[in-house]
Scaffold this motif. Structure first.
Motif, PDB file in Angstrom:
ATOM      1  N   LEU A 180       0.915  -1.107   0.025  1.00 48.21           N
ATOM      2  CA  LEU A 180       0.241  -0.117  -0.030  1.00 48.21           C
ATOM      3  C   LEU A 180       0.885   1.322  -0.137  1.00 48.21           C
ATOM      4  O   LEU A 180       1.890   1.120   0.656  1.00 48.21           O
ATOM      5  CB  LEU A 180      -0.849   0.048   1.146  1.00 48.21           C
ATOM      6  N   GLU A 181       0.384   2.323  -0.775  1.00 51.93           N
ATOM      7  CA  GLU A 181       1.102   3.477  -0.799  1.00 51.93           C
ATOM      8  C   GLU A 181       1.248   3.962   0.887  1.00 51.93           C
ATOM      9  O   GLU A 181       0.169   3.741   1.662  1.00 51.93           O
ATOM     10  CB  GLU A 181       0.410   4.721  -1.268  1.00 51.93           C
ATOM     11  N   LEU A 182       2.068   4.660   1.335  1.00 57.04           N
ATOM     12  CA  LEU A 182       2.419   5.086   2.391  1.00 57.04           C
ATOM     13  C   LEU A 182       0.995   5.709   3.198  1.00 57.04           C
ATOM     14  O   LEU A 182       0.926   5.634   4.283  1.00 57.04           O
ATOM     15  CB  LEU A 182       3.710   6.000   2.795  1.00 57.04           C
ATOM     16  N   LYS A 183       0.583   6.960   2.364  1.00 57.26           N
ATOM     17  CA  LYS A 183      -0.553   7.551   3.013  1.00 57.26           C
ATOM     18  C   LYS A 183      -1.814   6.699   3.036  1.00 57.26           C
ATOM     19  O   LYS A 183      -2.390   7.071   4.094  1.00 57.26           O
ATOM     20  CB  LYS A 183      -0.988   8.702   1.905  1.00 57.26           C
ATOM     21  N   TYR A 184      -1.836   5.426   2.559  1.00 49.98           N
ATOM     22  CA  TYR A 184      -2.896   4.442   2.897  1.00 49.98           C
ATOM     23  C   TYR A 184      -2.611   3.742   4.050  1.00 49.98           C
ATOM     24  O   TYR A 184      -3.124   3.516   5.210  1.00 49.98           O
ATOM     25  CB  TYR A 184      -3.453   3.646   1.706  1.00 49.98           C
ATOM     26  N   ARG A 185      -1.299   3.125   4.144  1.00 49.23           N
ATOM     27  CA  ARG A 185      -0.681   2.309   5.044  1.00 49.23           C
ATOM     28  C   ARG A 185      -0.899   3.013   6.338  1.00 49.23           C
ATOM     29  O   ARG A 185      -1.248   2.253   7.414  1.00 49.23           O
ATOM     30  CB  ARG A 185       0.698   1.843   4.724  1.00 49.23           C
ATOM     31  N   ARG A 186      -0.395   4.149   6.566  1.00 45.40           N
ATOM     32  CA  ARG A 186      -0.216   4.926   7.794  1.00 45.40           C
ATOM     33  C   ARG A 186      -1.895   5.015   8.449  1.00 45.40           C
ATOM     34  O   ARG A 186      -1.947   4.540   9.801  1.00 45.40           O
ATOM     35  CB  ARG A 186       0.145   6.487   7.526  1.00 45.40           C
TER      36      ARG A 186
END
Length: 92
Positions: A34-40
């Motif tokens: 997942l892209e970092l913005k989603y994973r966070r």
């Protein structure tokens, strides 16, 4: 006292923090894809046990953005599961 979402993210780098409900290597691989913005958002919601409002406040994001990113992350994870369904076993 509970750590802020920013402190939580600072202490958990991309490779060291996985959701507790994701057990196997495939599951961990899916999460880090997942892209970092989603994973966070997913990590803070499930692993950090923060509410969407707390995440929005701590990361200085609109609540709607947090909810949208969370929803998108779950959709992406579902797609990955469907693509890799042969790796999962149903236990009755």
């Amino acid at each position: 006292m509970r750590r802020s979402a920013k402190e939580y993210l600072a202490q958990h780098n991309d490779q060291s923090c996985y959701l507790s409900f994701l057990d196997g290597p495939l599951d961990q691989f899916m999460l880090i894809q997942l892209e970092l913005k989603y994973r966070r958002i997913v990590e803070l919601t499930f692993y950090g046990d923060y509410t969407k409002q707390e995440i929005a406040n701590q990361l200085c994001l609109p609540l709607g953005t947090v909810k949208t990113r969370y929803r998108m992350a779950l959709q992406l994870l579902r797609q990955q599961i469907k693509q890799n369904i042969h790796h999962y076993h149903v236990i009755a």
